[in-house]
Motif scaffolding. Structure first.
Motif, PDB file in Angstrom:
ATOM      1  N   LYS A  15       0.788  -1.126   0.423  1.00  0.00           N
ATOM      2  CA  LYS A  15      -0.230   0.138   0.014  1.00  0.00           C
ATOM      3  C   LYS A  15       0.878   1.639   0.113  1.00  0.00           C
ATOM      4  O   LYS A  15       1.321   1.453   0.646  1.00  0.00           O
ATOM      5  CB  LYS A  15      -0.688   0.054   1.103  1.00  0.00           C
ATOM      6  CG  LYS A  15      -1.859   0.875   1.321  1.00  0.00           C
ATOM      7  CD  LYS A  15      -2.864   0.956   2.228  1.00  0.00           C
ATOM      8  CE  LYS A  15      -4.167   1.620   2.848  1.00  0.00           C
ATOM      9  NZ  LYS A  15      -5.623   1.584   3.125  1.00  0.00           N
ATOM     10  N   THR A  18      -8.840  10.369   0.508  1.00  0.00           N
ATOM     11  CA  THR A  18      -7.491   9.842   1.772  1.00  0.00           C
ATOM     12  C   THR A  18      -7.968  10.188   2.882  1.00  0.00           C
ATOM     13  O   THR A  18      -8.662  11.718   3.139  1.00  0.00           O
ATOM     14  CB  THR A  18      -6.672  10.453   0.661  1.00  0.00           C
ATOM     15  OG1 THR A  18      -6.887  11.989   0.729  1.00  0.00           O
ATOM     16  CG2 THR A  18      -6.678   8.675  -0.535  1.00  0.00           C
ATOM     17  N   CYS A  30      -3.417   9.138   2.108  1.00  0.00           N
ATOM     18  CA  CYS A  30      -3.345   8.110   2.395  1.00  0.00           C
ATOM     19  C   CYS A  30      -5.010   7.027   2.382  1.00  0.00           C
ATOM     20  O   CYS A  30      -5.962   7.821   3.263  1.00  0.00           O
ATOM     21  CB  CYS A  30      -2.789   7.265   4.035  1.00  0.00           C
ATOM     22  SG  CYS A  30      -2.813   5.117   4.354  1.00  0.00           S
ATOM     23  N   HIS A  31      -5.540   5.951   1.949  1.00  0.00           N
ATOM     24  CA  HIS A  31      -6.627   5.645   1.680  1.00  0.00           C
ATOM     25  C   HIS A  31      -6.717   5.179   3.314  1.00  0.00           C
ATOM     26  O   HIS A  31      -5.870   4.596   3.831  1.00  0.00           O
ATOM     27  CB  HIS A  31      -6.650   4.199   0.693  1.00  0.00           C
ATOM     28  CG  HIS A  31      -6.833   5.156  -0.693  1.00  0.00           C
ATOM     29  ND1 HIS A  31      -7.880   5.926  -1.124  1.00  0.00           N
ATOM     30  CD2 HIS A  31      -5.679   4.947  -1.943  1.00  0.00           C
ATOM     31  CE1 HIS A  31      -7.397   6.241  -2.312  1.00  0.00           C
ATOM     32  NE2 HIS A  31      -6.014   5.729  -3.028  1.00  0.00           N
ATOM     33  N   LYS A  61      -8.357   2.163   6.035  1.00  0.00           N
ATOM     34  CA  LYS A  61      -7.534   1.116   6.288  1.00  0.00           C
ATOM     35  C   LYS A  61      -8.641  -0.262   5.457  1.00  0.00           C
ATOM     36  O   LYS A  61      -9.763   0.025   5.613  1.00  0.00           O
ATOM     37  CB  LYS A  61      -7.800   0.394   7.768  1.00  0.00           C
ATOM     38  CG  LYS A  61      -7.765  -0.543   8.350  1.00  0.00           C
ATOM     39  CD  LYS A  61      -7.737  -1.138   9.984  1.00  0.00           C
ATOM     40  CE  LYS A  61      -7.705  -2.544  10.397  1.00  0.00           C
ATOM     41  NZ  LYS A  61      -7.217  -2.298  11.896  1.00  0.00           N
ATOM     42  N   SER A  62      -8.328  -0.971   4.949  1.00  0.00           N
ATOM     43  CA  SER A  62      -8.849  -2.149   4.299  1.00  0.00           C
ATOM     44  C   SER A  62      -9.116  -1.167   2.703  1.00  0.00           C
ATOM     45  O   SER A  62     -10.346  -2.483   2.705  1.00  0.00           O
ATOM     46  CB  SER A  62     -10.133  -2.544   4.952  1.00  0.00           C
ATOM     47  OG  SER A  62      -9.931  -2.996   6.150  1.00  0.00           O
ATOM     48  N   SER A  63      -8.909  -0.249   2.613  1.00  0.00           N
ATOM     49  CA  SER A  63      -9.138   0.162   1.388  1.00  0.00           C
ATOM     50  C   SER A  63      -8.160  -0.439   0.404  1.00  0.00           C
ATOM     51  O   SER A  63      -7.062  -0.052   0.420  1.00  0.00           O
ATOM     52  CB  SER A  63      -9.229   1.786   0.857  1.00  0.00           C
ATOM     53  OG  SER A  63      -9.051   2.209  -0.203  1.00  0.00           O
ATOM     54  N   LEU A 111      -3.519   2.236  10.415  1.00  0.00           N
ATOM     55  CA  LEU A 111      -2.508   2.709   9.611  1.00  0.00           C
ATOM     56  C   LEU A 111      -1.470   1.256   9.628  1.00  0.00           C
ATOM     57  O   LEU A 111      -0.505   0.925   8.652  1.00  0.00           O
ATOM     58  CB  LEU A 111      -2.653   2.800   9.084  1.00  0.00           C
ATOM     59  CG  LEU A 111      -3.803   4.251   8.478  1.00  0.00           C
ATOM     60  CD1 LEU A 111      -3.200   5.979   7.959  1.00  0.00           C
ATOM     61  CD2 LEU A 111      -4.334   3.890   7.111  1.00  0.00           C
ATOM     62  N   TYR A 112      -1.141   1.174  10.562  1.00  0.00           N
ATOM     63  CA  TYR A 112       0.183   0.576  11.131  1.00  0.00           C
ATOM     64  C   TYR A 112       0.900  -0.307  11.626  1.00  0.00           C
ATOM     65  O   TYR A 112      -0.170  -0.641  13.107  1.00  0.00           O
ATOM     66  CB  TYR A 112       1.603   1.983  11.730  1.00  0.00           C
ATOM     67  CG  TYR A 112       1.721   2.770  10.727  1.00  0.00           C
ATOM     68  CD1 TYR A 112       3.048   2.108   9.947  1.00  0.00           C
ATOM     69  CD2 TYR A 112       1.288   4.115  10.451  1.00  0.00           C
ATOM     70  CE1 TYR A 112       3.187   3.259   8.513  1.00  0.00           C
ATOM     71  CE2 TYR A 112       1.343   4.656   8.905  1.00  0.00           C
ATOM     72  CZ  TYR A 112       2.341   4.643   8.890  1.00  0.00           C
ATOM     73  OH  TYR A 112       3.275   5.458   7.966  1.00  0.00           O
ATOM     74  N   SER A 146      -3.762  -3.062   6.107  1.00  0.00           N
ATOM     75  CA  SER A 146      -2.646  -1.813   5.245  1.00  0.00           C
ATOM     76  C   SER A 146      -2.014  -2.392   5.235  1.00  0.00           C
ATOM     77  O   SER A 146      -0.996  -2.364   6.387  1.00  0.00           O
ATOM     78  CB  SER A 146      -3.369  -0.872   6.524  1.00  0.00           C
ATOM     79  OG  SER A 146      -2.902   0.605   6.141  1.00  0.00           O
ATOM     80  N   ASN A 147      -0.972  -2.683   3.998  1.00  0.00           N
ATOM     81  CA  ASN A 147       0.087  -3.729   3.511  1.00  0.00           C
ATOM     82  C   ASN A 147       0.774  -2.351   4.250  1.00  0.00           C
ATOM     83  O   ASN A 147       1.768  -2.325   2.388  1.00  0.00           O
ATOM     84  CB  ASN A 147      -0.453  -4.158   2.137  1.00  0.00           C
ATOM     85  CG  ASN A 147       0.643  -5.486   2.355  1.00  0.00           C
ATOM     86  OD1 ASN A 147       0.851  -5.487   3.024  1.00  0.00           O
ATOM     87  ND2 ASN A 147       0.714  -6.155   1.301  1.00  0.00           N
TER      88      ASN A 147
END
Length: 482
Positions: free
Chosen positions: A74, A98, A228-229, A231-233, A449-450, A468-469
């Motif tokens: 991501k 975002t 950032c988009h 989480k899970s997006s 996110l982290y 959230s890769n």
């Protein structure tokens, strides 16, 4: 009349022939062996290696990390404030749904608030601790022979630290004078300069040292915009837009790559060194903050220097004030002998070469797990230690270095930090301590996110996960105290 016996025997028609017939005709026989094991690609070898070493190390976190490594990572879109259309570009990013990551770090915090300075003083007053949490006093840190000697200066003695503080123009009479007759050094005992290239990195230096920790207080740069988009997006970003000066609107970074720059705690007037700077993503982040007086970017290879120069020119116009503060040099930072940049930088960033674990399991080209590159891979920890030692040599006393890799390997992360700290002290008289990044972790983790590794003793390790890769990204911060 009897017929001679046949010279061959047919066991199965048209299939098997007696070998005596073939040998009599001097035939060349090459048996065909069926392939029973497929040839493994470098990416497959990398994944097997990670399963063997990382599986036991990360325990119940490994299945999630493994799945994240095999899935596209991501990105974070870094808004380029040097673009003439920065307001329009920011509106475009916000319209995608975002979120600015900096909002999790600086929301509701006023830099002019006196309570902020009070909190900083309170954090910095906390005592030194070792890795197990035990408190260390100044006497325990320096020892009797290395402790500062402010209280033992008297007649017939001389405080070296006081002489250095006076500078070049504050002359102090020496406590003793020497004549040619008194200073007699035998010819066979003449001091000779030690060759720094003979310093060996064995990998076991860490067992002869104790890297202490002291809490840190970070002030985050206000000018950064990191979108950032959620989480899970799985949504992606559109291609960047160029303005009239051909300057791009934003660029994409892995979300873990912003942490080393945030950990630097950049301040106005900082003199910064970015080692191994190419392709320039983190140098661009530093430039976006505006919090530096000079930024020196170095790399060892000429091709990478060209890549760095092109990358910076795409996002920073030549007439921007920051452009004149950036210096690009070709320099091999892994060589001890001849390293001249000693004691001149406030902050140093070492984004060291590593196994790049995410690429290693997804890409075969240039993969360090290919048999031809085995020795290069095995030599990585030694190279990383040398880079970090030279980074510590480059710091002013009180300055900080941030070491980072995109590897999950403890041998390229914690072990490198501890080995470098011992070598810097034993060979160069440099003492340092670790600044734990618990504040940064506490601010980023609630965002969702982290995700961080549970069992790392030093620094932070961002680990991949499907929600959230980001990462992997290891970050550790050291401060030079002598």
């Amino acid at each position: 009349m009897l017929k001679p016996p046949p010279r061959y025997i047919i066991i199965q028609p048209f299939r098997q022939i007696h070998l005596s017939y073939l040998q009599s005709k001097n035939a060349i026989f090459k048996p065909k062996i069926a392939r029973t094991k497929p040839i493994k690609t470098p990416s497959t070898l990398a994944l097997d290696n990670f399963d063997f070493y990382y599986g036991p190390f990360f325990g119940d976190q490994w299945p999630s990390i493994r799945l994240g490594l095999l899935t596209p990572n991501k990105f974070v879109a870094v808004l380029n404030r040097f673009s003439s259309d920065v307001e329009i570009n920011e509106s475009i990013l916000q319209s995608l749904g975002t979120k600015n990551i900096m909002d999790y770090l600086i929301a509701g915090k006023d830099l002019s608030d006196p309570r902020l300075e009070e909190k900083k003083s309170e954090v910095l007053k906390k005592p030194l601790r070792d890795i197990e949490g035990d408190v260390w006093t100044e006497e325990k840190v320096f020892g009797n022979e290395e402790r500062p000697k402010e209280d033992v200066v008297g007649e017939g003695s001389e405080n070296i630290d006081m002489r250095l503080e006076g500078g070049l123009y504050d002359f102090k009479q020496p406590s003793e004078s020497y004549t040619m007759g008194k200073l007699n050094i035998p010819a066979d005992k003449t001091p000779q300069k030690k060759s720094l290239d003979k310093i060996e990195v064995t990998g076991v230096e860490r067992f002869h040292g104790n890297l202490l920790q002291k809490e840190d207080f970070l002030v985050y740069p206000r000018l950064l915009r990191l979108y950032c988009h959620p989480k899970s997006s799985l949504a992606d970003f559109p291609a960047p837009i160029k303005d009239k000066k051909d300057i791009s609107s934003w660029w994409l970074l892995d979300g873990g790559s912003i942490i080393p720059v945030l950990a630097l705690d950049l301040q106005e007037g900082d003199n910064i060194l970015d080692m191994c700077s190419a392709p320039g993503g983190k140098a661009l982040l530093i430039a976006q903050t505006g919090l530096f007086d000079k930024l020196t970017c170095t790399d060892a290879k000429l091709s990478r220097i060209g890549q760095l120069r092109r990358g910076l020119s795409m996002y920073i116009p030549s007439d921007a004030p920051e452009a004149s503060k950036i210096i690009i040099k070709r320099r091999d930072a892994s060589i001890f002998d001849g390293w001249i940049d000693e004691g001149i930088y406030d902050k140093v960033l070492v984004d060291a070469p590593c196994t790049t674990d995410r690429l290693a399991v997804n890409q075969d080209d240039g993969n360090l797990f290919s048999p031809a590159m085995t020795q290069i891979r095995l030599n990585l920890p030694q190279l990383q230690v040398k880079l970090l030692v030279n980074a510590l040599r480059s710091l002013k006393v009180g300055g900080t270095v941030v070491y980072s890799t995109c590897s999950l390997s403890p041998m390229q992360n914690d072990a490198v930090v501890e080995n470098a700290a011992v070598i810097a002290e034993q060979e160069f008289g440099i003492k340092c301590l670790e600044k734990p990044l618990s504040q940064l972790r506490n601010h980023l983790e609630p965002s969702g996110l982290y995700r961080f590794a549970k069992n790392y003793q030093r620094g932070l390790l961002v680990v991949p996960n499907l929600l959230s890769n980001f990462g992997p990204m290891y970050v550790c911060k050291l401060q030079r105290i002598r």
